[in-house]
Design an enzyme around this catalytic site. Structure first.
Site, PDB file in Angstrom:
ATOM      1  N   GLU A 192      -7.398  -2.967  -3.824  1.00 16.95           N
ATOM      2  CA  GLU A 192      -6.909  -2.171  -4.962  1.00 16.95           C
ATOM      3  C   GLU A 192      -7.018  -2.954  -6.264  1.00 16.95           C
ATOM      4  OE1 GLU A 192      -3.028  -0.696  -3.725  1.00 16.95           O
ATOM      5  OE2 GLU A 192      -3.965   1.010  -2.722  1.00 16.95           O
ATOM      6  N   GLU A 290      -7.379   3.931   2.527  1.00 15.37           N
ATOM      7  CA  GLU A 290      -5.971   3.972   2.936  1.00 15.37           C
ATOM      8  C   GLU A 290      -5.446   5.388   2.743  1.00 15.37           C
ATOM      9  OE1 GLU A 290      -3.425   1.228   0.868  1.00 15.37           O
ATOM     10  OE2 GLU A 290      -4.738  -0.487   1.235  1.00 15.37           O
TER      11      GLU A 290
END
Ligand code: CA
Length: 657
Positions: A192, A290
């Site tokens: 991320e 995710e």
């Protein structure tokens, strides 16, 4: 057929030649439909053969060390990796932190996911025919859009020293995996990394680090894909901007991967548009790296969860049930499978369940000792502001695909069933929450039906019985502005109404949050340079929009901003509005009310300086049936030299009788 067989032999031979150790692979991933499931699954059409069905299982080792046992569907204790593969999981994702330990060797938690843990997980994944996705955080602990802390050992390095260290760390980690015979299918260059990577925020440095990691991947596992992983697809233009910079700085990667938590990250339609855009414009593969969803609103490990029945700030497109969880996975797979170059979906931490059932104290001891909570108290030396303050257990135990005892939930079978469909007769799975608001001066009427959410995620109206007495209703009228939860029963399932008692506002777009003036009107007598709706959260009383005015010339601020309301119930009303601003000079500002064009009240207002809101009310506006009410604010400023400016927000027309 024969050709493929020869090709497979060659691959096996190569793997054996390269690897120091050979893992005896027992391929248990089913190639046919698992029969007899009670889960409703709508088939995903045209699902590509090699589509990645992934599970992040990073915390498994710490869980097992804490005493957690996992079972198969037959109720027998079994290696959880085997159970995952048996239900259609093809890839296991594991995070790697450089050194998640304090000086005394105490783990920071979150699975204490160092490189050794990744090796052990990789070996077990490979054993059952799955491939490993290696998620290098390039940090000693959690990296996400909010923090990308540099590993302590690299803290004082220059960018070129850090690139060399990152290259060597990646190369050595992957080489060790290769020595163990681990099948690595993909490697992530950071986790991320929207804004930073490894403590670097300049894109030139981020690109340099990514290319150093990518070089190591190409050398050690030339067939593995290289992924760049971002979060927040709902932020307009964020991914495209990042991909542009990756291209501008010549970063070598194959996959742009996204986190997608449906309760935070926008609609599936938006996700599809964003991923399609990246695939079309940059020719990259795309995927969801995710996702997860709650199968229950209940916490099971005595450490609060990120979403629960009490979380009101999330989008809840599915009920918190095993079926709701499976429907989310199915729909995310369906979306990614139909995006250009869409290659897969990975579920986040479906194995992270409670480490004990008796008490917080029992669990806390294990979280501290084995690192099976999201953070231990030892993490405070590295991350004092977050982990150091809020350390604890699992915040996603209610989003796992195993129950608190380690038994697989029926939803785990979704990974297999999406290929074939299991379109059994839909049944009522949960009752959707009913959200209501009533005027304190009005009448409370609870609905006679509510929406049942079927296992197919369609809704159907069903009769409901509310557990509420006349005394309860009377108390709600008397209780002022307040929100109540009323329970009930519908179709044998629990129902819930969230009822807010409010001062009903008869104005539309009362705080300009539609982003336009409509249906407010203006009469601009002075010809102001600026008079429009502005989006700026810091200048709004509430929300992000407000009405803004400014003018450079003296006496050019002279306007009214008003709204007409027809068909009000007869009665007495009040009108309230707020203003802030400055440089007014000689000013006449007031809020007012007209009934059928005749002024019935006005209250003076003032602007002084930035952030000083003045909120005023016109009381006692009497309205008969059929009359038109006009409420507004009139602003006239001479201007103190450079002209006046201001912000107007939140007009409220409330019942007073
Ligand atoms: Ca929890």
């Amino acid at each position: 057929m024969k050709k493929r067989w020869i090709a497979m032999l060659l691959v096996t031979a190569l793997l054996t030649a390269c690897a120091g150790t050979k893992i005896d692979v027992e391929n248990v991933i089913p190639t046919e439909k698992i029969e007899g499931s009670s889960l409703y699954v709508k088939k995903v059409e045209d699902l590509p053969d090699g589509f990645i069905m992934g599970m992040d299982a990073s915390s498994v080792i710490a869980e097992e060390q804490s005493g957690v046992k996992y079972y198969n569907f037959a109720g027998e204790e079994q290696d959880v990796f085997k159970t995952l593969a048996e239900n259609g999981i093809t890839h296991i994702r594991v995070r790697v932190w450089n050194h998640p330990y304090d000086a005394n060797g105490n783990g920071y938690g979150g699975g204490n996911n160092d490189f050794e843990k990744a090796i052990e997980i990789g070996k077990r994944a490979t054993k059952y025919g799955m491939q490993l996705i290696v998620d290098f955080h390039y940090s000693d602990f959690w990296a996400d859009p909010g923090k990308q802390m540099v590993p302590l050992a690299w803290k004082d390095m220059s960018i070129s020293e850090k690139s060399d260290a990152l290259y060597a760390f990646t190369r050595d980690s992957l080489n060790a995996m290769k020595q163990e015979g681990i099948a690595v299918g993909m490697v992530q260059l950071g986790n991320e990394t929207n804004t930073e990577l490894c403590g670097e925020s300049h894109f030139e440095n981020i690109a340099k680090l990514m290319n150093a990691g990518g070089k190591a991947v190409r050398e050690v596992y030339p067939n593995a894909l290289i992924a760049v992983h971002l979060a927040n697809p709902e932020r307009s233009g964020a991914y495209d901007g990042f991909a542009q910079r990756l291209e501008a700085f010549d970063v070598d990667y194959d996959v742009l991967a996204s986190s997608y938590y449906p309760y935070w990250h926008g609609t599936l339609e938006n996700l599809s548009n964003v991923l399609n855009g990246i695939a079309e414009k940059y020719g990259k593969k795309v995927m969801v790296m995710e996702t997860s969803y709650a199968y229950t609103g209940v916490d099971t490990d005595f450490s609060g969860n990120t979403i629960s029945d009490e979380t009101s700030t999330i989008v809840k497109d599915y009920p918190f049930t095993v079926q709701g969880q499976a429907n989310n996975v199915r729909n995310v797979i369906d979306t990614v499978a139909h995006v250009k170059n869409g290659i897969g979906v990975v579920y986040w931490e479906g194995t992270w369940i409670t480490v004990g059932t008796s008490s917080w104290e029992e669990n806390h001891e294990k979280w501290e000792k084995y690192g099976s909570g999201w953070a231990s108290s030892y993490a405070s030396v590295y991350d004092p502001d977050d982990a150091g303050r809020y350390y604890g257990g699992s915040a996603v135990d209610n989003q796992a695909m195993f129950d608190p005892e380690g038994k697989p939930l029926e939803s785990l079978r979704v990974w297999n069933l999406v290929r074939y469909g299991n379109e059994i007769d839909p049944v009522a799975d949960a009752i959707a929450d009913t959200v209501l608001a009533f005027d304190l001066k009005g009448t409370i009427t609870l609905p006679e039906t509510v929406n049942a959410v079927l296992s197919s995620n369609e809704q159907k109206a069903v009769p409901v019985e509310w557990n509420v007495t006349e005394a309860d209703i009377e108390a709600m009228y008397q209780g002022g502005v307040k929100t109540y939860e009323i329970t009930g029963t519908a179709d044998g399932l629990p129902a819930r109404a969230i009822v807010s008692m409010i001062n009903f506002n008869y104005l539309q777009n009362f705080g300009f949050e539609d982003g336009t003036l409509d249906p407010w009107q203006t009469e601009d007598r002075g010809g102001a340079d600026q008079l429009y709706v502005e989006e700026k959260v810091t200048d709004s009383l509430n929300g992000v929009f407000h009405a803004h005015f400014w003018s450079a010339k003296q006496d050019s601020v002279d306007f009214s901003l008003f709204q007409e309301v027809k068909d009000l119930p007869a009665g007495k009303y009040s009108f309230t509005i707020s203003i802030m601003g400055g440089d007014a000079g000689d000013a006449q500002i007031f809020c007012y009310a007209l009934v059928d064009g005749v002024e019935v009240g006005r209250t003076p207002m003032k602007i002084t300086s930035y952030g000083e809101w003045d909120t005023e009310t016109v009381h006692g506006i009497e309205v008969q049936a059929g009359q038109t009410v006009t409420v507004g604010i009139s602003v006239k400023c001479a201007g103190a030299g450079s002209g006046a400016w201001g912000k107007i927000d939140d007009g409220l027309l409330n019942s007073e009788s």
